[in-house]
Design a protein around this motif. Structure first.
Motif, PDB file in Angstrom:
ATOM      1  N   ASP A 176      -9.383 -26.287   5.433  1.00 19.69           N
ATOM      2  CA  ASP A 176      -8.194 -26.781   5.987  1.00 19.69           C
ATOM      3  C   ASP A 176      -7.751 -26.097   7.346  1.00 19.69           C
ATOM      4  N   GLN A 177      -7.614 -24.649   7.383  1.00 20.27           N
ATOM      5  CA  GLN A 177      -7.263 -23.928   8.229  1.00 20.27           C
ATOM      6  C   GLN A 177      -8.365 -23.868   9.421  1.00 20.27           C
ATOM      7  N   GLU A 178      -9.359 -23.981   8.939  1.00 23.38           N
ATOM      8  CA  GLU A 178     -10.602 -23.897  10.020  1.00 23.38           C
ATOM      9  C   GLU A 178     -10.513 -25.216  10.587  1.00 23.38           C
ATOM     10  N   GLN A 179     -10.591 -26.392   9.808  1.00 22.05           N
ATOM     11  CA  GLN A 179     -10.321 -27.673  10.498  1.00 22.05           C
ATOM     12  C   GLN A 179      -9.159 -27.796  11.477  1.00 22.05           C
ATOM     13  N   ALA A 180      -8.114 -27.176  11.088  1.00 19.35           N
ATOM     14  CA  ALA A 180      -6.887 -27.012  11.987  1.00 19.35           C
ATOM     15  C   ALA A 180      -6.944 -26.234  13.181  1.00 19.35           C
ATOM     16  N   ALA A 181      -7.966 -25.174  12.972  1.00 20.69           N
ATOM     17  CA  ALA A 181      -8.203 -24.370  14.322  1.00 20.69           C
ATOM     18  C   ALA A 181      -9.202 -25.102  15.284  1.00 20.69           C
ATOM     19  N   ALA A 182     -10.215 -25.900  14.595  1.00 25.31           N
ATOM     20  CA  ALA A 182     -11.017 -26.542  15.360  1.00 25.31           C
ATOM     21  C   ALA A 182     -10.236 -27.762  15.958  1.00 25.31           C
ATOM     22  N   SER A 183      -9.370 -28.594  15.592  1.00 23.01           N
ATOM     23  CA  SER A 183      -8.455 -29.617  15.955  1.00 23.01           C
ATOM     24  C   SER A 183      -7.864 -28.974  17.267  1.00 23.01           C
ATOM     25  N   LEU A 184      -7.437 -27.780  17.221  1.00 20.60           N
ATOM     26  CA  LEU A 184      -6.734 -27.046  18.322  1.00 20.60           C
ATOM     27  C   LEU A 184      -7.417 -26.625  19.443  1.00 20.60           C
ATOM     28  N   GLY A 185      -8.938 -26.872  19.354  1.00 20.12           N
ATOM     29  CA  GLY A 185     -10.020 -26.448  20.101  1.00 20.12           C
ATOM     30  C   GLY A 185     -10.455 -25.186  20.033  1.00 20.12           C
ATOM     31  N   ALA A 186     -10.366 -24.404  18.914  1.00 19.13           N
ATOM     32  CA  ALA A 186     -11.011 -23.201  18.580  1.00 19.13           C
ATOM     33  C   ALA A 186     -12.511 -23.401  18.437  1.00 19.13           C
ATOM     34  N   SER A 187     -13.428 -22.573  18.701  1.00 21.31           N
ATOM     35  CA  SER A 187     -14.707 -22.653  18.629  1.00 21.31           C
ATOM     36  C   SER A 187     -15.022 -21.891  17.270  1.00 21.31           C
ATOM     37  N   PHE A 189     -16.784 -19.637  16.337  1.00 23.55           N
ATOM     38  CA  PHE A 189     -16.602 -17.910  16.069  1.00 23.55           C
ATOM     39  C   PHE A 189     -15.196 -17.660  16.363  1.00 23.55           C
ATOM     40  N   THR A 190     -14.341 -18.263  16.981  1.00 21.15           N
ATOM     41  CA  THR A 190     -13.071 -17.981  17.062  1.00 21.15           C
ATOM     42  C   THR A 190     -12.313 -18.373  15.733  1.00 21.15           C
ATOM     43  N   ALA A 191     -12.649 -19.520  15.358  1.00 20.36           N
ATOM     44  CA  ALA A 191     -12.205 -19.739  13.834  1.00 20.36           C
ATOM     45  C   ALA A 191     -12.428 -18.879  12.782  1.00 20.36           C
ATOM     46  N   LEU A 192     -13.815 -18.485  12.772  1.00 18.90           N
ATOM     47  CA  LEU A 192     -14.261 -17.313  11.999  1.00 18.90           C
ATOM     48  C   LEU A 192     -13.505 -15.986  12.017  1.00 18.90           C
ATOM     49  N   ARG A 193     -13.398 -15.598  13.460  1.00 20.88           N
ATOM     50  CA  ARG A 193     -12.751 -14.369  13.699  1.00 20.88           C
ATOM     51  C   ARG A 193     -11.139 -14.260  13.477  1.00 20.88           C
ATOM     52  N   ARG A 194     -10.483 -15.407  13.717  1.00 17.16           N
ATOM     53  CA  ARG A 194      -9.102 -15.355  13.713  1.00 17.16           C
ATOM     54  C   ARG A 194      -8.443 -15.789  12.411  1.00 17.16           C
ATOM     55  N   VAL A 195      -9.342 -16.687  11.663  1.00 20.42           N
ATOM     56  CA  VAL A 195      -8.736 -17.667  10.404  1.00 20.42           C
ATOM     57  C   VAL A 195      -9.321 -17.070   9.485  1.00 20.42           C
ATOM     58  N   VAL A 196     -10.926 -16.982   9.052  1.00 21.95           N
ATOM     59  CA  VAL A 196     -11.285 -16.573   7.940  1.00 21.95           C
ATOM     60  C   VAL A 196     -11.578 -15.090   7.746  1.00 21.95           C
TER      61      VAL A 196
END
Length: 287
Positions: A176-187, A189-196
Motif C-alpha cells: 500500500d505504501q509503495e502504491q501511495a508513493a507511486a500515485s504521488l509521482g515517485a519512481s 527507485f525512490t519508493a524503494l529507497r524512501r519507503v521500503v
C-alpha cells in the motif's frame, strides 16, 4: 416458590507449565548446564592464560592467518547473503508463480542438511573435475580449495538467515505504501529507497549479523571445499581442532576465546539493532 439461579463458577484455566518461579528456575537450570557452564569454563580457562600466554597465542602467524581467513570470508559471505537473501525474500513475498512454495521450502534446506553433506556436495560441484569446476578450470578460475570456495559454502549456510529475517517484515509492510508513493509521482527507485528500505533496514542488519556469526563458527561445510592449506585457506575453527590434537591446549583455548568474543559481539549487535531503530523512530515522532 422461585429459586435464584446462581452463576456457575468459571472453570479455572490451568497453565500447561507450573508457576512462573518454578518454570523460570527449570529453564535457567537447563540454560546454565547446556550453555552458560561450558562458556564460563572457557572464559575462566582463557583468563588463566595470563598476558604472556595471550601474547604467545596472538603473535602466532598461523593463528593470525586463520583469523584473517575466517573473518574475511565470513564478512564477504554475509554481504552476498544479505543481497541475495533480500532479493529472494522480495520475490517470495511480492510475486506469485508456479513453484513458489517449493522455493520457499528450499530456503530452509541448509538448516536441515548436515553441514558435512553440504561441504561434500559443494566440493563435488566446484572441484576441478566437478559439474561446474570442469568448465571453470580451462578459464583459469578455481573455486574449490580457494577462498572463493569458502565464501560459497558460507553463503550457502548464511542465506536462510537473511531470507527469514527480511521476509516477515516485507509481508507485514504490504504494497500500500509503495502504491501511495507511486500515485504521488515517485519512481520505483525512490519508493524503494524512501519507503521500503527504512522499514526493512533493521531486519537487513540483523540478517547480516546472523549470517556473519554463523560464518565465523562454521566448520563442516568449509573443511571439504577449503583445502585447509595453512596460511592460505585454513579457518580458525579447524585450527582449534588442530591445536587440540597437538596437545596445545593454551593455543586452542586462546583462539576459542577470540571466536567466543566475536560471537558475543554479534549477538549483542543483533539485540541492539532493533532498540536503536526504535529509539530513532520515537525521537522523530516526538520531534
Amino acid at each position: 416458590m422461585s429459586t435464584l439461579a446462581l452463576p456457575l463458577p468459571r472453570p479455572r484455566w490451568r497453565r500447561p507449565l507450573p508457576g512462573f518461579g518454578l518454570s523460570l528456575g527449570l529453564g535457567m537450570a537447563w540454560l546454565g548446564v547446556v550453555v552458560l557452564l561450558p562458556l564460563t569454563a572457557l572464559t575462566v580457562r582463557a583468563a588463566g592464560l595470563g598476558l604472556d600466554g595471550w601474547l604467545q597465542v596472538l603473535r602466532d602467524e598461523r593463528v593470525l592467518a586463520a583469523l584473517k581467513v575466517s573473518f574475511g570470508t565470513a564478512f564477504v559471505a554475509a554481504v552476498i547473503a544479505l543481497l541475495a537473501g533480500a532479493l529472494v525474500a522480495w520475490v517470495l513475498v511480492r510475486y506469485r508463480f508456479p513453484g513458489r512454495r517449493l522455493l520457499d521450502a528450499l530456503v530452509d534446506l541448509p538448516f536441515a542438511l548436515p553441514t558435512a553433506v553440504a561441504g561434500i556436495a559443494l566440493t563435488a560441484i566446484y572441484a576441478p573435475n566437478g559439474w561446474i569446476g570442469r568448465f571453470l578450470e580451462p578459464l583459469g578460475i578455481q573455486v574449490a580449495y580457494q577462498l572463493a570456495g569458502i565464501v560459497i559454502a558460507l553463503v550457502f549456510i548464511g542465506l536462510p538467515f537473511t531470507v527469514r529475517t527480511v521476509q516477515p517484515i516485507l509481508e507485514s509492510l504490504g504494497a500500500d505504501q509503495e502504491q501511495a508513493a507511486a500515485s504521488l509521482g515517485a519512481s520505483r527507485f525512490t519508493a524503494l529507497r524512501r519507503v521500503v528500505l527504512p522499514e526493512v533496514l533493521p531486519a537487513l542488519l540483523t540478517g547480516f549479523s546472523l549470517a556473519f556469526a554463523r560464518g565465523l563458527g562454521e566448520y563442516g561445510s568449509v573443511i571439504f571445499i577449503a583445502g585447509n592449506k595453512p596460511y592460505q585457506t585454513e579457518i580458525a575453527p579447524l585450527l582449534i581442532t588442530i591445536r587440540l590434537e597437538e596437545y596445545d591446549y593454551n593455543g586452542a583455548v586462546g583462539l576459542a576465546a577470540v571466536m567466543l568474543a566475536a560471537s558475543f559481539l554479534c549477538l549483542l549487535a543483533i539485540n541492539l539493532i532493533p532498540l536503536l531503530f526504535r529509539h530513532e523512530r520515537r525521537s522523530r515522532r516526538d520531534g
